[in-house]
Design a protein around this motif. Structure first.
Motif, PDB file in Angstrom:
ATOM      1  N   MET A 108       0.833  -1.200   0.000  1.00 29.58           N
ATOM      2  CA  MET A 108       0.000   0.000   0.000  1.00 29.58           C
ATOM      3  C   MET A 108       0.868   1.251   0.000  1.00 29.58           C
ATOM      4  O   MET A 108       2.016   1.226   0.436  1.00 29.58           O
ATOM      5  N   THR A 109       0.298   2.345  -0.478  1.00 31.60           N
ATOM      6  CA  THR A 109       0.949   3.631  -0.264  1.00 31.60           C
ATOM      7  C   THR A 109       0.708   4.045   1.186  1.00 31.60           C
ATOM      8  O   THR A 109      -0.184   3.511   1.857  1.00 31.60           O
ATOM      9  N   GLY A 110       1.470   4.999   1.660  1.00 35.45           N
ATOM     10  CA  GLY A 110       1.278   5.463   3.019  1.00 35.45           C
ATOM     11  C   GLY A 110      -0.121   6.010   3.238  1.00 35.45           C
ATOM     12  O   GLY A 110      -0.782   5.686   4.230  1.00 35.45           O
ATOM     13  N   ILE A 111      -0.598   6.825   2.294  1.00 40.20           N
ATOM     14  CA  ILE A 111      -1.938   7.405   2.424  1.00 40.20           C
ATOM     15  C   ILE A 111      -3.002   6.325   2.294  1.00 40.20           C
ATOM     16  O   ILE A 111      -4.039   6.369   2.974  1.00 40.20           O
ATOM     17  N   GLY A 112      -2.752   5.325   1.457  1.00 40.27           N
ATOM     18  CA  GLY A 112      -3.692   4.220   1.320  1.00 40.27           C
ATOM     19  C   GLY A 112      -3.796   3.423   2.608  1.00 40.27           C
ATOM     20  O   GLY A 112      -4.897   3.007   3.008  1.00 40.27           O
ATOM     21  N   TYR A 113      -2.662   3.226   3.271  1.00 45.13           N
ATOM     22  CA  TYR A 113      -2.657   2.505   4.547  1.00 45.13           C
ATOM     23  C   TYR A 113      -3.443   3.275   5.602  1.00 45.13           C
ATOM     24  O   TYR A 113      -4.267   2.695   6.319  1.00 45.13           O
ATOM     25  N   SER A 115      -5.819   5.472   5.145  1.00 48.71           N
ATOM     26  CA  SER A 115      -7.243   5.456   4.784  1.00 48.71           C
ATOM     27  C   SER A 115      -7.869   4.113   5.126  1.00 48.71           C
ATOM     28  O   SER A 115      -9.000   4.054   5.640  1.00 48.71           O
ATOM     29  N   PHE A 116      -7.131   3.032   4.849  1.00 49.05           N
ATOM     30  CA  PHE A 116      -7.631   1.694   5.163  1.00 49.05           C
ATOM     31  C   PHE A 116      -7.828   1.528   6.660  1.00 49.05           C
ATOM     32  O   PHE A 116      -8.870   1.032   7.115  1.00 49.05           O
ATOM     33  N   MET A 117      -6.861   1.956   7.447  1.00 53.12           N
ATOM     34  CA  MET A 117      -6.962   1.820   8.889  1.00 53.12           C
ATOM     35  C   MET A 117      -8.094   2.688   9.448  1.00 53.12           C
ATOM     36  O   MET A 117      -8.821   2.271  10.352  1.00 53.12           O
ATOM     37  N   TYR A 131      -9.859  11.526  10.687  1.00 46.55           N
ATOM     38  CA  TYR A 131      -8.821  10.635  11.194  1.00 46.55           C
ATOM     39  C   TYR A 131      -7.584  10.679  10.298  1.00 46.55           C
ATOM     40  O   TYR A 131      -6.451  10.778  10.778  1.00 46.55           O
ATOM     41  N   VAL A 132      -7.826  10.587   8.988  1.00 48.69           N
ATOM     42  CA  VAL A 132      -6.708  10.571   8.034  1.00 48.69           C
ATOM     43  C   VAL A 132      -5.972  11.907   8.052  1.00 48.69           C
ATOM     44  O   VAL A 132      -4.731  11.946   8.045  1.00 48.69           O
ATOM     45  N   ARG A 164      -0.984   6.265  12.827  1.00 49.74           N
ATOM     46  CA  ARG A 164      -2.158   5.380  12.806  1.00 49.74           C
ATOM     47  C   ARG A 164      -2.694   5.155  14.206  1.00 49.74           C
ATOM     48  O   ARG A 164      -3.906   5.147  14.439  1.00 49.74           O
ATOM     49  N   ALA A 165      -1.778   5.000  15.163  1.00 52.55           N
ATOM     50  CA  ALA A 165      -2.189   4.706  16.532  1.00 52.55           C
ATOM     51  C   ALA A 165      -2.931   5.862  17.190  1.00 52.55           C
ATOM     52  O   ALA A 165      -3.772   5.640  18.064  1.00 52.55           O
ATOM     53  N   ILE A 166      -2.639   7.088  16.787  1.00 57.17           N
ATOM     54  CA  ILE A 166      -3.268   8.227  17.457  1.00 57.17           C
ATOM     55  C   ILE A 166      -4.249   8.972  16.547  1.00 57.17           C
ATOM     56  O   ILE A 166      -4.762  10.028  16.934  1.00 57.17           O
ATOM     57  N   MET A 167      -4.562   8.419  15.371  1.00 57.39           N
ATOM     58  CA  MET A 167      -5.448   9.124  14.445  1.00 57.39           C
ATOM     59  C   MET A 167      -6.840   9.374  15.039  1.00 57.39           C
ATOM     60  O   MET A 167      -7.503  10.347  14.690  1.00 57.39           O
TER      61      MET A 167
END
Length: 257
Positions: A108-113, A115-117, A131-132, A164-167
């Motif tokens: 995945m791209t960073g932004i894709g990751y 968005s997925f999370m 969140y993103v 990701r953990a703090i989004m």
């Protein structure tokens, strides 16, 4: 008598809500091995509290119990006043957890990751975007977010994972060895990231065995040895109490006592 009971209960509830985390007489036993032995400490809101000690001291076990991944043998953990032992599902709404061995999807791209999370946390598109956007701001990777994660350095991946953990802006972020395996520059950037987030209101429970590094990131620390919390306080107070120049010397004196 009933009124006294409810007044006492109310005071205890308000007191608990002043803390992001309260660990109360926590124990964890595996067969005949006591990994955590009657550990108690608290973490104020907006504070960074670090558990430090050698490998196998019990740090990760405490973090996993706080993250609701393990059930305590005895005692309890309260997150924002909510019991891990009694209502773990409610606790999960308040926390995020980043294990030491965590990784991101390399295709995945960073932004894709991100968005997925975010889509795993909510189905609401507006909240997902929030969140993103928060994660993008936190990680500071800029245009590199359009690149695939497989091309990231270890430090970049760690920044992405912390973002990701703090989004979701959790009450408590639990990070196990957040700078493990990083070079000096990347470790310094991660420390600055955590301190900035704590100043913005996020509470952190972290673990580490690099005590010189932990000294520069934490408001308070707990020194754990063989499952027992031997000392807790701000680094300067502990150094003064044990007549030490750094936390490594504090740990050495505790371990040899």
């Amino acid at each position: 008598m009933q009124q006294i009971f409810f007044n006492t209960l109310l005071k205890e509830t308000v007191a608990n809500m002043n803390y992001a985390l309260k660990v109360e007489n926590l124990s964890k036993t595996y067969t005949n091995i006591k990994a955590v032995d009657d550990v108690s400490f608290n973490l104020k809101k907006g504070e960074v509290f670090a558990l430090i000690g050698s490998n196998g001291a019990g740090k990760t076990t405490v973090l996993r119990i706080a993250a609701t991944l393990l059930k305590p043998t005895g005692g309890d953990v309260l997150v924002d006043g909510i019991s891990v032992a009694k209502t773990p599902a409610k606790v999960r709404e308040k926390i995020s957890y980043l294990p030491d061995e965590a990784g991101a999807y390399k295709t995945m791209t960073g932004i894709g990751y991100l968005s997925f999370m975010a889509s795993l946390f909510t189905r609401d598109e507006k909240r997902k975007r929030e969140y993103v956007e928060h994660a993008i701001k936190v990680c500071g990777l800029g245009e590199r977010l359009n690149d695939k994660v497989r091309g990231y350095s270890r430090g970049m991946i760690r920044k992405l994972l912390i973002a990701r953990a703090i989004m979701t802006k959790p009450c408590l972020a639990i990070l196990d060895e957040p700078t493990s395996g990083l070079d000096v520059i990347n470790a310094l950037e991660i420390r600055r990231m955590i301190r900035k987030l704590s100043e913005d209101g996020t509470s952190f429970l972290i673990s580490g065995h690099n005590m010189l590094e932990i000294e520069h990131i934490s408001n308070r620390v707990g020194i754990i040895n063989k499952g027992v919390l031997c000392a807790a306080g701000c680094p300067d107070d502990l150094k003064s109490e044990y007549g030490a120049n750094n936390l490594e010397e504090v740990f050495e004196r505790i371990a040899n006592s």
